[in-house]
Write an enzyme that holds these catalytic residues in place. Structure first.
Site, PDB file in Angstrom:
ATOM      1  N   ASP A 198      38.998  48.885  39.138  1.00  0.00           N
ATOM      2  CA  ASP A 198      38.223  50.119  39.111  1.00  0.00           C
ATOM      3  C   ASP A 198      39.150  51.310  39.290  1.00  0.00           C
ATOM      4  O   ASP A 198      40.370  51.182  39.269  1.00  0.00           O
ATOM      5  CB  ASP A 198      37.122  50.094  40.180  1.00  0.00           C
ATOM      6  CG  ASP A 198      37.666  49.732  41.559  1.00  0.00           C
ATOM      7  OD1 ASP A 198      38.860  50.012  41.821  1.00  0.00           O
ATOM      8  OD2 ASP A 198      36.924  49.175  42.378  1.00  0.00           O
ATOM      9  N   HIS A 258      39.067  41.743  34.066  1.00  0.00           N
ATOM     10  CA  HIS A 258      38.091  42.715  34.584  1.00  0.00           C
ATOM     11  C   HIS A 258      38.858  43.941  35.082  1.00  0.00           C
ATOM     12  O   HIS A 258      39.169  44.075  36.268  1.00  0.00           O
ATOM     13  CB  HIS A 258      37.275  42.091  35.723  1.00  0.00           C
ATOM     14  CG  HIS A 258      36.184  42.973  36.240  1.00  0.00           C
ATOM     15  ND1 HIS A 258      34.886  42.931  35.767  1.00  0.00           N
ATOM     16  CD2 HIS A 258      36.193  43.938  37.195  1.00  0.00           C
ATOM     17  CE1 HIS A 258      34.153  43.814  36.403  1.00  0.00           C
ATOM     18  NE2 HIS A 258      34.926  44.442  37.289  1.00  0.00           N
ATOM     19  N   ASP A 260      37.418  32.704  31.613  1.00  0.00           N
ATOM     20  CA  ASP A 260      38.098  33.931  31.189  1.00  0.00           C
ATOM     21  C   ASP A 260      37.084  34.878  30.545  1.00  0.00           C
ATOM     22  O   ASP A 260      37.028  35.034  29.329  1.00  0.00           O
ATOM     23  CB  ASP A 260      39.224  33.576  30.213  1.00  0.00           C
ATOM     24  CG  ASP A 260      40.069  34.787  29.832  1.00  0.00           C
ATOM     25  OD1 ASP A 260      39.915  35.842  30.480  1.00  0.00           O
ATOM     26  OD2 ASP A 260      40.873  34.679  28.889  1.00  0.00           O
ATOM     27  N   GLU A 280      39.402  39.637  37.972  1.00  0.00           N
ATOM     28  CA  GLU A 280      39.854  40.957  38.427  1.00  0.00           C
ATOM     29  C   GLU A 280      41.164  40.822  39.202  1.00  0.00           C
ATOM     30  O   GLU A 280      41.276  39.989  40.098  1.00  0.00           O
ATOM     31  CB  GLU A 280      38.805  41.638  39.303  1.00  0.00           C
ATOM     32  CG  GLU A 280      39.186  43.058  39.683  1.00  0.00           C
ATOM     33  CD  GLU A 280      38.071  43.804  40.402  1.00  0.00           C
ATOM     34  OE1 GLU A 280      38.122  45.053  40.436  1.00  0.00           O
ATOM     35  OE2 GLU A 280      37.154  43.147  40.939  1.00  0.00           O
TER      36      GLU A 280
END
Length: 620
Positions: A78, A411, A463, A472
């Site tokens: 993020d 991710h 995956d 992530e």
């Protein structure tokens, strides 16, 4: 006998060479792992940026709070800057350089490692504008996770969150103190001025953490969903004290570890994990090192209890304890479903350094099943790293870009969206999910070196970009791996510290430190009074430094609207005032000083107090 000749020849050939950790190119993995930190950079990227699909981002961070918080690292996939895991990341990178600087240099990666550390510490300096103020988060996980955007064009809230005496965070301040102290050792030779600055911040942050106690996520509540401080703050206070002792050789911090080991859990908890939240195993490893170096002095009985807990952690990893750590069928230690790999890399680092500490002190690991050679700890670390790099039931490398079979759909916002340098079409908050997050194809940008969350308890891995528990990455996954990869790349060449260990303290009753006289304890100019006092002192490289606390008191019956101070003979850093040229005024966040109230600012230098006087003031 002749039929055994080929075998004998093979054995002879093997004996002619040092037993190396063959099978994987640890040097290549090391180089790739450092690239991941460049992909996580926030702020103005340097000209020598090697991850070229990234660009500048977060350029107004802190502006709404009147502070410059540009820089630092995004923690994972993020675009939030979380202070606690970022500080742990820097601490572990610094520890890697301290222990394995020679090996990093041999691989040509010492400079890149130091740059990665400085990217973090430069940010922490900005985030610590006053002795008792630390900004611990920029951005909000809730609003950030609602969007899927490149960091270069994010539209999410960039509010800055801080801790202070009214809203404490001993765990956050303690970990940041540890990071600054550890990093100060790294820069001691190459940049001594910067090293001293980092150590000054570390002193201040430890004092803040110890004096104003509380969990940071009770003050920065938006962090609770993402980085909740489950273990509390006692482990971070001990952790910070251990690093401050290693950085300063100041007996106070050794005494702190000795006095508080039992009460704060350092000698009581037998751990099965080590990471950004729970630091006890790291504390126990460091204190065991001090004991092996002969530095414990009168605290030896307590320090032996720390070492017993360090031994217990290591034995549980090897399966030689009464409370062993769970492993997958393929041999990977397993702690939890979400980002299990963070515990793998951090445990591997501790076993690596502990193996070398024991070897250097000619000691063995003491387990319930008997004594264990230190080499078994290093072999364990190797087994975990080899699993990460592809020696596992799926033959999957969990380091992106290493090997032929690695995660393709990570991710991660930045890697999953086409680079802004390739396509400047604006990606909207929710549009990013529809266009890029939901794609079945591989990431357009290779997130080289990233260690993803990894497989489940049965070695299974999916995956998929929406499988954040497994795909992530995070900076604190990679940071401990720097030292392990550097060590493994050297084979059995031996343990060699890049920086010398500070000399052991002389065990005797210390002479009292002579403090300079404060010749003008109270100075008044009309309704404004100034009081100076020394609050602490320490010795570094033969020079005594003093921390001066200066209080400005508004003695009038009206608020003090503006204030200009003249400060002469100041030879060190200052916190708590705004500066314009040679004039100092109220801090930017303080619009006025109410009647009867006071303002404290702090400075540090190695001589008598500075000459502080009132140049002008305005009453409301």
């Amino acid at each position: 006998m002749e039929k055994f000749a080929p075998v004998a020849a093979l054995l002879l050939l093997l004996l002619c060479f040092p037993v190396a950790f063959s099978g994987h190119d640890y040097g290549q993995a090391l180089s790739k792992s450092l690239l991941f930190f460049e992909a996580q950079r926030s702020g103005v990227l340097p000209r020598n940026q090697r991850v070229t699909w990234r660009s500048h981002s977060g350029l107004t961070d802190g502006k709404s709070s009147g502070v410059n918080l540009v820089g630092g690292y995004y923690d994972a996939g993020d675009n939030v800057k979380f202070g606690l895991p970022m500080a742990f990341t820097v601490t572990m990178m610094a520890w890697s350089v301290i222990e394995y600087g020679n090996q990093l240099q041999a691989n040509g990666e010492l400079g890149n490692s130091i740059d990665a550390i400085k990217w973090g510490t430069d940010y922490f300096i900005k985030a610590h504008p006053e002795p008792n103020v630390l900004y611990g988060e920029v951005g909000d996980g809730n609003t950030d996770h609602y969007c899927w955007q490149r960091p270069e064009e994010m539209t999410t809230d960039r509010k800055a969150y801080r801790i202070d005496p009214s809203n404490p965070g001993s765990d956050l301040a303690g970990e940041t103190a540890a990071a600054m102290a550890a990093a100060s050792i790294v820069f001691r030779r190459s940049n001594p001025v910067y090293s001293r600055l980092l150590l000054t911040h570390a002193y201040q942050l430890f004092d803040f953490a110890d004096k104003y106690r509380g969990k940071y996520d009770s003050s920065i509540t938006v962090a609770q969903k993402y980085y909740r401080s489950v273990s509390g703050y006692n482990d971070e206070l001990l952790w910070a004290a251990a690093w401050l002792y290693q950085a300063s050789n100041n007996q106070f911090y050794l005494d702190y570890l000795g006095r508080n080991g039992d009460a704060m859990g350092g000698t009581g908890w037998s751990m099965t994990e080590f990471g950004w939240d729970v630091k006890y195993a790291g504390v126990q490893t460091l204190v065991a090192k001090f004991l092996m170096q002969g530095k414990a002095g009168r605290h030896a009985p307590v320090f032996r209890k720390y070492q017993e807990k360090a031994d217990s952690f290591m034995c549980s990893l090897l399966g030689k304890s009464s409370r062993n750590i769970q492993k997958t069928p393929g041999g990977l230690i397993f702690r939890q479903r979400w980002n299990n790999m963070q515990f793998v890399t951090s445990a591997s680092f501790l076993t690596t350094v502990y193996s070398d500490y024991l070897t250097s002190s000619r000691s063995n690991l003491r387990c319930a099943a008997g004594n264990v050679a230190p080499s078994q700890l290093l072999s364990f670390a190797k087994s975990q790293v080899d699993y990460i790099l592809g020696d596992n039931p799926r033959a999957t490398s969990y380091m992106v870009g290493y090997g032929n079979n690695f995660p393709q759909r990570v991710h991660h916002r930045g890697s999953s969206i086409v680079s802004v340098k390739v396509d400047r079409t604006f990606v909207t908050c929710r549009g990013g999910y529809a266009t890029w997050f939901s794609r079945k194809g591989s990431d357009p940008n290779l997130l080289t070196g990233a260690i993803v969350g990894g497989p489940d308890a049965y070695d299974n891995f999916a995956d998929r970009r929406d499988n954040y528990e497994q795909t992530e990455p995070a900076t604190y996954n990679n940071a401990p791996l720097l030292g392990v990869l550097a060590r493994l790349s050297s084979g059995h060449s031996g343990y060699s510290q890049f920086l010398p260990v500070v000399p052991a303290p002389v065990v005797r009753r210390p002479m009292p430190i002579r403090r300079p006289k404060v010749t003008t304890p109270v100075r008044a100019s009309g309704p404004v009074a100034i009081v100076q006092k020394i609050t602490s002192s320490w010795v570094s490289k033969g020079r005594t430094y003093y921390r001066y606390s200066t209080t400005v008191i508004n003695k009038s019956s009206r608020p003090l609207k503006s204030l200009n101070l003249s400060i002469k003979n100041l030879y060190g850093p200052i916190w708590g005032l705004s500066r314009s040229g040679n004039s100092f005024g109220l801090p930017s966040w303080m619009h006025s000083l109410p009647s009867g109230k006071s303002l404290e600012f702090v400075y540090i230098h190695s001589t008598t107090p500075a000459n502080v006087a009132v140049s002008s003031y305005t009453l409301a």
